[in-house]
Design an enzyme around this catalytic site. Structure first.
Site, PDB file in Angstrom:
ATOM      1  N   CYS A 113       1.645  -1.509   0.068  1.00  0.00           N
ATOM      2  CA  CYS A 113      -0.147   0.164   0.550  1.00  0.00           C
ATOM      3  C   CYS A 113       0.789   1.775  -0.239  1.00  0.00           C
ATOM      4  O   CYS A 113       1.676   1.802   0.943  1.00  0.00           O
ATOM      5  CB  CYS A 113      -0.900   0.071   1.338  1.00  0.00           C
ATOM      6  SG  CYS A 113      -1.783   1.361   1.154  1.00  0.00           S
TER       7      CYS A 113
ATOM      8  N   CYS B 292      -0.173   3.892   1.738  1.00  0.00           N
ATOM      9  CA  CYS B 292      -0.375   4.292   3.549  1.00  0.00           C
ATOM     10  C   CYS B 292       1.153   4.046   3.954  1.00  0.00           C
ATOM     11  O   CYS B 292       1.258   5.172   5.163  1.00  0.00           O
ATOM     12  CB  CYS B 292      -0.763   2.962   4.049  1.00  0.00           C
ATOM     13  SG  CYS B 292      -2.175   2.078   3.184  1.00  0.00           S
ATOM     14  N   ASP B 293       2.192   3.887   3.426  1.00  0.00           N
ATOM     15  CA  ASP B 293       2.986   3.556   3.815  1.00  0.00           C
ATOM     16  C   ASP B 293       4.067   4.693   3.309  1.00  0.00           C
ATOM     17  O   ASP B 293       5.399   4.486   3.206  1.00  0.00           O
ATOM     18  CB  ASP B 293       3.908   1.997   3.787  1.00  0.00           C
ATOM     19  CG  ASP B 293       3.246   1.011   4.290  1.00  0.00           C
ATOM     20  OD1 ASP B 293       2.524   2.218   5.405  1.00  0.00           O
ATOM     21  OD2 ASP B 293       2.908   0.091   4.010  1.00  0.00           O
TER      22      ASP B 293
END
Ligand code: NDP
Length: 317
Positions: free
Chosen positions: A142, A145-146
């Site tokens: 992701c 997200c990261d």
């Protein structure tokens, strides 16, 4: 599992499993029809759109909207009409008799007159030992997200579909360089998405390339790649390794009862959301490997709620 095994149980008329566009749309329709739906979010509340950036193709948002924000709106709309949205993971089902039994978090049993499956799909992984070992230590599925953890650093992303292109572009905004690892000499992504990555000077596309290993003891430090055309092996330093190679449906727990295709997508009667089990309906990516869009998922979620409503009405007659 036998009905009534659990001490903690409840009876509902519509149980919705999953909280992506399909599940929440089913909830909005079921709630407005007075069916008091209960929705379990699953392990990723909001579903796949919570790990995406801009959604530009959902009608009604002319300027686009961020995926997580859109799913917040879906949830609020479902709750506004009385849906009970609960955090929890369905761990077991028994669809052999009605009401259907659904176990949540291995503890609570819900007996449901109708079940709407909207469990979606999950990211696929390459299957390398180093990928599992370094997951959360530089390996991620992701980018949204990261990606932030790798700002100003060099990273790689595997895949050649729309997701990989979208995430490569996203990473290029944050990171100093993005290697895009493509296993063939062409991409599967739509032309517009391909052009975006090809024209981005921070993205270097490595064609005909396979990942042999992700390198690093405690965290990602590099990767070893094989060019399948030249058979050349190379090592490149990176600190983040992103995987964007597609998805598989989250349907394993239904296998014993529900008819699926060989990839695990639920089969529905064409033109409906009906499964092979009476009173169990499927919508969204759990039953769609072709379109897989938020808007099509929402559309089938609406269909599932209407199908459930008609099914319940038919029981009364
Ligand atoms: P896709 O299945 O479309 O693409 C997966 C990609 O990963 C393919 O290029 C495939 O390569 C590659 N791949 C698969 N396995 C491996 C492996 N083991 N090693 C290396 N590469 C691998 O998945 P996406 O998630 O990209 O997209 C899913 C659907 O969602 C599509 O229909 C897409 O159009 C849609 N989508 C739309 C978006 C938008 O419109 N904004 C954004 C994101 C997704 P190969 O081509 O060689 O098989």
């Amino acid at each position: 599992m036998k009905h009534g095994m659990s001490q903690d149980s409840e009876h509902v008329s519509v149980l919705i499993i999953g909280s992506g566009p399909a599940g929440y749309t089913a909830a909005i329709y079921a709630a407005r029809a007075g069916m008091s739906p209960v929705l379990y979010t699953g392990g990723q509340p909001g579903g796949q759109l919570t790990i995406t950036t801009d959604v530009e193709n959902y009608p009604g948002y002319p300027e686009g909207i961020m995926g997580p924000e859109m799913m917040e709106d879906f949830r609020k709309q479902a709750e506004r009409f009385g849906t009970q949205v609960r955090y929890g993971l369905v761990t077991e089902v028994d669809f052999s008799a009605r009401p259907h039994a659904v176990v949540v978090d291995g503890q609570k049993t819900i007996f449901a007159e109708t079940v709407i499956i909207s469990t979606g799909a999950s990211a696929k992984w390459l299957g390398l030992e180093s990928e599992t070992r370094l997951n959360g230590r530089g390996v991620s599925a992701c980018a949204v997200c990261d990606g932030f953890f790798f700002r100003g650093q060099e990273v790689a992303i595997v895949g050649a579909g729309d997701t990989a292109c979208e995430e490569a572009s996203y990473l290029a905004n944050i990171c100093s360089k993005v290697y895009m690892i493509v296993r063939r000499d062409e991409m599967r992504a739509s032309q517009i998405m391909q052009n975006r990555v090809k024209n981005n000077p921070k993205i270097e596309i490595l064609w005909n390339t396979e990942t042999q290993e992700i390198l690093g003891a405690e965290e990602v430090t590099g990767m070893r790649l094989l060019n399948t055309k030249t058979e050349k092996i190379s090592e490149i330093s990176i600190s983040g390794f992103f995987v964007a190679i597609g998805h598989e449906p989250n349907t394993g727990i239904f296998k014993e009862f529900i008819t699926m295709d060989e990839a695990g997508y639920i089969k529905t009667i064409p033109g409906t959301t009906k499964t092979n089990v009476e009173g169990v309906f499927a919508c969204g990516d759990a039953q769609d490997h072709v379109y897989r869009q938020a808007v099509t998922a929402a559309g089938t979620g609406c269909m599932a709620a209407l199908d459930a409503e008609r099914f319940l009405a038919s029981l009364e007659n």
